[in-house]
Design a protein around this motif. Sequence first.
Motif, PDB file in Angstrom:
ATOM      1  N   LYS A 132       0.593  -1.493  -0.208  1.00 18.13           N
ATOM      2  CA  LYS A 132       0.120  -0.198  -0.351  1.00 18.13           C
ATOM      3  C   LYS A 132       1.203   1.736   0.049  1.00 18.13           C
ATOM      4  O   LYS A 132       1.966   1.457   0.519  1.00 18.13           O
ATOM      5  CB  LYS A 132      -1.267   0.437   1.039  1.00 18.13           C
ATOM      6  N   THR A 133      -0.064   2.146  -0.591  1.00 15.18           N
ATOM      7  CA  THR A 133       1.017   3.553  -0.460  1.00 15.18           C
ATOM      8  C   THR A 133       0.834   4.546   0.745  1.00 15.18           C
ATOM      9  O   THR A 133      -0.485   3.911   1.427  1.00 15.18           O
ATOM     10  CB  THR A 133       0.616   4.398  -2.190  1.00 15.18           C
ATOM     11  N   ARG A 135      -0.520   6.704   1.078  1.00  8.84           N
ATOM     12  CA  ARG A 135      -1.699   7.322   0.788  1.00  8.84           C
ATOM     13  C   ARG A 135      -2.424   6.994   1.895  1.00  8.84           C
ATOM     14  O   ARG A 135      -3.728   6.786   2.039  1.00  8.84           O
ATOM     15  CB  ARG A 135      -1.812   8.547  -0.324  1.00  8.84           C
ATOM     16  N   GLU A 136      -2.637   5.560   0.656  1.00 11.88           N
ATOM     17  CA  GLU A 136      -3.612   5.071   1.171  1.00 11.88           C
ATOM     18  C   GLU A 136      -3.570   4.734   2.712  1.00 11.88           C
ATOM     19  O   GLU A 136      -4.980   4.382   2.995  1.00 11.88           O
ATOM     20  CB  GLU A 136      -3.347   3.321   0.248  1.00 11.88           C
ATOM     21  N   SER A 138      -3.337   6.716   5.186  1.00 14.80           N
ATOM     22  CA  SER A 138      -3.313   7.101   5.171  1.00 14.80           C
ATOM     23  C   SER A 138      -4.770   7.292   5.708  1.00 14.80           C
ATOM     24  O   SER A 138      -5.331   7.714   6.898  1.00 14.80           O
ATOM     25  CB  SER A 138      -2.797   9.299   5.448  1.00 14.80           C
ATOM     26  N   GLU A 139      -5.310   7.750   4.340  1.00 11.79           N
ATOM     27  CA  GLU A 139      -6.753   7.434   4.389  1.00 11.79           C
ATOM     28  C   GLU A 139      -7.599   6.500   5.188  1.00 11.79           C
ATOM     29  O   GLU A 139      -8.546   6.460   5.404  1.00 11.79           O
ATOM     30  CB  GLU A 139      -7.140   7.414   2.440  1.00 11.79           C
ATOM     31  N   GLU A 140      -6.614   4.964   5.315  1.00 11.99           N
ATOM     32  CA  GLU A 140      -7.599   3.554   5.720  1.00 11.99           C
ATOM     33  C   GLU A 140      -7.631   4.334   7.769  1.00 11.99           C
ATOM     34  O   GLU A 140      -8.413   3.969   8.493  1.00 11.99           O
ATOM     35  CB  GLU A 140      -6.561   2.270   5.984  1.00 11.99           C
ATOM     36  N   THR A 141      -6.179   5.127   8.042  1.00 16.68           N
ATOM     37  CA  THR A 141      -6.026   4.743   9.654  1.00 16.68           C
ATOM     38  C   THR A 141      -5.844   6.677  10.099  1.00 16.68           C
ATOM     39  O   THR A 141      -6.146   6.472  11.432  1.00 16.68           O
ATOM     40  CB  THR A 141      -4.678   4.448   9.318  1.00 16.68           C
ATOM     41  N   GLY A 142      -6.127   7.797   9.459  1.00 10.52           N
ATOM     42  CA  GLY A 142      -6.111   8.680   9.846  1.00 10.52           C
ATOM     43  C   GLY A 142      -5.206   9.246  10.689  1.00 10.52           C
ATOM     44  O   GLY A 142      -4.539  10.203  10.170  1.00 10.52           O
ATOM     45  N   GLU A 145       0.809  11.327   6.281  1.00 13.86           N
ATOM     46  CA  GLU A 145       1.649  10.657   5.442  1.00 13.86           C
ATOM     47  C   GLU A 145       3.354  10.297   5.943  1.00 13.86           C
ATOM     48  O   GLU A 145       3.357   9.747   6.427  1.00 13.86           O
ATOM     49  CB  GLU A 145       1.492  11.252   3.870  1.00 13.86           C
TER      50      GLU A 145
END
Length: 174
Positions: A132-133, A135-136, A138-142, A145
Amino acid sequence: MDKIYRRERNKILAWIRSRISDPEEAEDLLQESFLVAVTELDSSGSIEYLLAYVYAVLRNKVGDWYRKKKTGRYLGTRLENEFLSENSLSYEGIGPERQFYRNLMLEELSLAIEELPADQKTAFVANVIEGKTFREISEETGIPEGTLSARKSSARNFLEKRLKELKSLFLEEY
């Protein structure tokens, strides 16, 4: 041995199941342990405390099962690419001894991943193992980055240090 197996089987199986939830794995470990005990009995002629010996074999088998389960989760191409593609242990002309050491290093790295603090482990596994990047993730966990990148970097430094220690022990000539 047969009498002990019949008499103690359910008790021993309950002991294994208290440590391993998979009933098939528990049954396999029970049978493997008795097989080891029978083999040892055949080769040495006698074991003074047979049931204690079976439990000792079982403890070792359960420990091996957990180690295998932990390391198997991380072994693979991505971990190899992250750490081993940049050193002299490339696949080109790899012999049995070199392959053994390569596998040993991967297993040790996998065990070392388990030692990472939870936040570093999460960032490292998500990025390197799962691909996973940031960004991905970060979007999942909040989690920002930059924080994830720093955590992965800390994890990588720890794992590189572990790899360097292992290489100095076993791979001085490579």
